[in-house]
Enzyme design. Structure first.
Site, PDB file in Angstrom:
ATOM      1  N   SER A 166       0.801  -1.232   0.000  1.00  0.00           N
ATOM      2  CA  SER A 166       0.000   0.000   0.000  1.00  0.00           C
ATOM      3  C   SER A 166       0.831   1.277   0.000  1.00  0.00           C
ATOM      4  O   SER A 166       0.271   2.364  -0.154  1.00  0.00           O
ATOM      5  CB  SER A 166      -0.944   0.004   1.208  1.00  0.00           C
ATOM      6  OG  SER A 166      -1.998  -0.915   1.029  1.00  0.00           O
ATOM      7  N   LYS A 189       0.336   3.584  -2.819  1.00  0.00           N
ATOM      8  CA  LYS A 189      -0.791   4.514  -2.839  1.00  0.00           C
ATOM      9  C   LYS A 189      -0.342   5.970  -2.719  1.00  0.00           C
ATOM     10  O   LYS A 189      -1.109   6.888  -3.008  1.00  0.00           O
ATOM     11  CB  LYS A 189      -1.780   4.170  -1.723  1.00  0.00           C
ATOM     12  CG  LYS A 189      -2.536   2.871  -1.981  1.00  0.00           C
ATOM     13  CD  LYS A 189      -3.351   2.422  -0.776  1.00  0.00           C
ATOM     14  CE  LYS A 189      -4.049   1.088  -1.088  1.00  0.00           C
ATOM     15  NZ  LYS A 189      -4.610   0.439   0.095  1.00  0.00           N
ATOM     16  N   SER A 218      -6.425   3.841   3.865  1.00  0.00           N
ATOM     17  CA  SER A 218      -5.757   2.918   2.948  1.00  0.00           C
ATOM     18  C   SER A 218      -6.759   2.106   2.136  1.00  0.00           C
ATOM     19  O   SER A 218      -6.542   0.923   1.842  1.00  0.00           O
ATOM     20  CB  SER A 218      -4.808   1.980   3.708  1.00  0.00           C
ATOM     21  OG  SER A 218      -3.905   1.345   2.808  1.00  0.00           O
ATOM     22  N   LYS A 266       2.821   6.731   4.716  1.00  0.00           N
ATOM     23  CA  LYS A 266       1.962   5.585   4.404  1.00  0.00           C
ATOM     24  C   LYS A 266       2.603   4.266   4.800  1.00  0.00           C
ATOM     25  O   LYS A 266       3.789   4.031   4.567  1.00  0.00           O
ATOM     26  CB  LYS A 266       1.673   5.571   2.903  1.00  0.00           C
ATOM     27  CG  LYS A 266       0.596   4.595   2.479  1.00  0.00           C
ATOM     28  CD  LYS A 266      -0.778   5.082   2.867  1.00  0.00           C
ATOM     29  CE  LYS A 266      -1.837   3.999   2.661  1.00  0.00           C
ATOM     30  NZ  LYS A 266      -1.693   2.872   3.603  1.00  0.00           N
TER      31      LYS A 266
END
Length: 380
Positions: free
Chosen positions: A59, A62, A119, A221
Site C-alpha cells: 500500500s 498509494k 488505505s 503511508k
C-alpha cells in the site's frame, strides 16, 4: 583544479572547528530488508540498505496514487468537490477498504482521505476509474509520471499496491516520491497527518504508527502484504530539520513501528544541516582572459546547505575546479566551475558555481596588452 584561496580556507576552517565528520557507514543496523533515510532539504542519504532493489511496495504505492490526484487538482483538471461514481469493481475489491457503496458518488476530498487515512483499495479504484477510465490506464499513467519525477525503479500495474509480480518500487523511489509530495503539494500533504476518518459511520484510524509518537512525524503511508512484509514510508520534523525514511520487509506491526522510530531518531541525533554560504555570496573568484576585469566572482545559485554528522572535527575538504582563465565576455549566471566538498568515507558533494556578475570583453588596447603580457610572462 584549484584549491580554495586563503580567505575561503579561513571561512571553511572556522566552520570545520565546530563540525565533526564520521563515516555514514557507521554503526547502524536494521532488521528491515530494504531501508533508506534521506535529509529533505539537501537530499543527502544518511543511511541505506538495498535501497535500489525493486520490491513489492504494497500500500505504500498509494502515495503515487495520491500524487496523481494532487497533480490533477493542481492543474485544475479536477476539483476536491468533484464526485466520482463507485463501480462494482471498486465496491467488491478486497483488502483494506473505505467502505464506499456501489452506485454512490463520492467527492474527491473524501476519496483522498479514504486512500491516505484508511488505505482504502476501493477508494483508489474509484479515483483511478474516474480519472483515467480504468485502473489499468491509470496504472500506466502512474508509471509514466513516475519516470517523469525521477522514480527509476518503479513500475505500476494497479492503483492499490495489490500483489502483482510486475508492480514494483524501490526504497529510494519511495523516498523520492515522498519528497516530491511534500515539495510539490504542501497544501494537500497535511492530509497525511490526519489520524482518523469516518465514512458510512465507520471510523478508521490512520495506520501510520509514528503519528501517535511525539517525534514530529506528519506522514506518509504504511504497507503490508505477505510477500512485502510490513513497510512504512514516513517523514518527521525536529528542530527545523525534516527527514524522510523508508523501511520494508519487517515481520510485524510492532517491529515496523520500532524500527521506523529507531532509524528516524538516530538520524535526528547524529546529523544536522549547516548553511555554509548564502545564495549569491561570493565563494571565490575566477581569473578572466581578455576581460574588462581581471576576475569574476563565483557564487552558488541557492543557499549552500550540507548535511553532516554532529560529532566532527576537521575532516571536511573543499576545493574549486574550473577551466581557466575564463574567456570574456561572461554573462551573470554563466556556469563557471564546481565546488567539491569531500571527507573520508563520505561521497563527494558537487555544487555548481556561476558568475556573480557579467564581465565585458576588454577593448582593443586591453586585449593587445594582455596578449603582450602572455608572450612576455607566459600567463594571462
Amino acid at each position: 583544479m584549484r584549491l580554495l584561496p586563503r580567505s575561503i580556507a579561513i571561512l571553511f576552517g572556522t566552520l570545520l572547528s565546530i563540525l565533526c565528520l564520521v563515516p555514514l557507514a557507521q554503526a547502524f543496523e536494521t532488521a528491515a530488508r530494504e531501508a533508506i533515510l534521506v535529509d529533505f532539504e539537501t537530499g543527502s542519504v544518511l543511511f541505506e540498505k538495498n535501497a535500489n532493489k525493486p520490491m513489492p511496495p504494497a500500500s505504500m504505492s498509494k502515495i503515487m496514487t495520491s500524487y496523481m490526484v494532487f497533480d490533477r487538482l493542481d492543474e485544475g483538471r479536477l476539483s476536491l468537490d468533484d464526485k466520482l461514481p463507485v463501480s462494482e469493481k471498486a465496491w467488491r475489491k478486497g483488502g483494506s477498504k473505505m467502505f464506499v457503496e456501489v452506485g454512490e458518488e463520492v467527492s474527491v476530498a473524501n476519496l483522498l482521505r479514504g486512500v491516505i487515512v484508511q488505505s482504502g483499495n476501493d477508494a483508489c479504484i474509484v479515483l483511478a476509474e474516474g480519472i483515467s477510465g480504468s485502473e489499468q490506464a491509470f496504472a500506466r499513467e502512474m508509471t509514466e509520471k513516475g519516470r517523469e519525477i525521477g522514480l527509476q525503479n518503479s513500475t505500476f500495474t494497479n492503483a492499490t499496491g495489490w500483489p502483482d509480480p510486475d508492480h514494483r518500487m524501490s526504497a529510494r523511489d519511495l523516498a523520492t516520491l515522498a519528497r516530491r509530495v511534500i515539495e510539490d503539494f504542501p497544501e494537500y500533504y497535511e492530509i497525511y497527518s490526519e489520524t482518523e476518518f469516518t465514512w458510512n459511520d465507520i471510523r478508521q484510524g490512520n495506520r501510520n504508527p509514528l503519528l501517535y509518537r511525539n517525534i514530529g512525524a506528519d506522514g506518509l503511508k504504511t504497507g503490508h502484504t505477505e510477500e512485502a512484509g510490513y513497510g512504512l514510508t514516513a517523514s518527521a520534523v525536529q528542530n527545523g530539520q525534516r527527514l524522510i525514511m523508508v523501511v520494508t520487509g519487517l515481520d510485524s506491526v510492532n517491529q515496523r513501528a520500532e524500527e521506523a522510530d529507531r532509524l528516524l531518531s538516530w538520524g535526528f541525533r547524529e546529523f544536522e544541516n549547516f548553511n555554509l554560504a548564502q545564495q549569491g555570496e561570493p565563494i571565490d573568484e575566477a581569473t578572466v582572459w581578455l576581460g574588462a576585469e581581471d576576475t569574476v566572482p563565483l557564487v552558488t545559485q541557492k543557499d549552500l546547505v550540507v548535511t553532516l554528522p554532529h560529532a566532527a572535527r576537521d575532516e571536511l575538504n573543499a576545493r574549486i575546479v574550473y577551466d581557466g582563465p575564463v574567456p570574456a565576455p561572461i554573462q551573470e549566471g554563466q556556469s563557471i566551475g564546481t565546488l567539491i566538498l569531500s571527507a573520508p568515507d563520505m561521497p563527494e558533494q558537487e555544487i555548481q558555481l556561476v558568475a556573480g556578475k557579467s564581465v565585458e570583453q576588454a577593448g582593443l588596447f586591453g586585449r593587445l596588452f594582455a596578449a603582450g603580457k602572455y608572450l612576455a610572462f607566459g600567463s594571462p
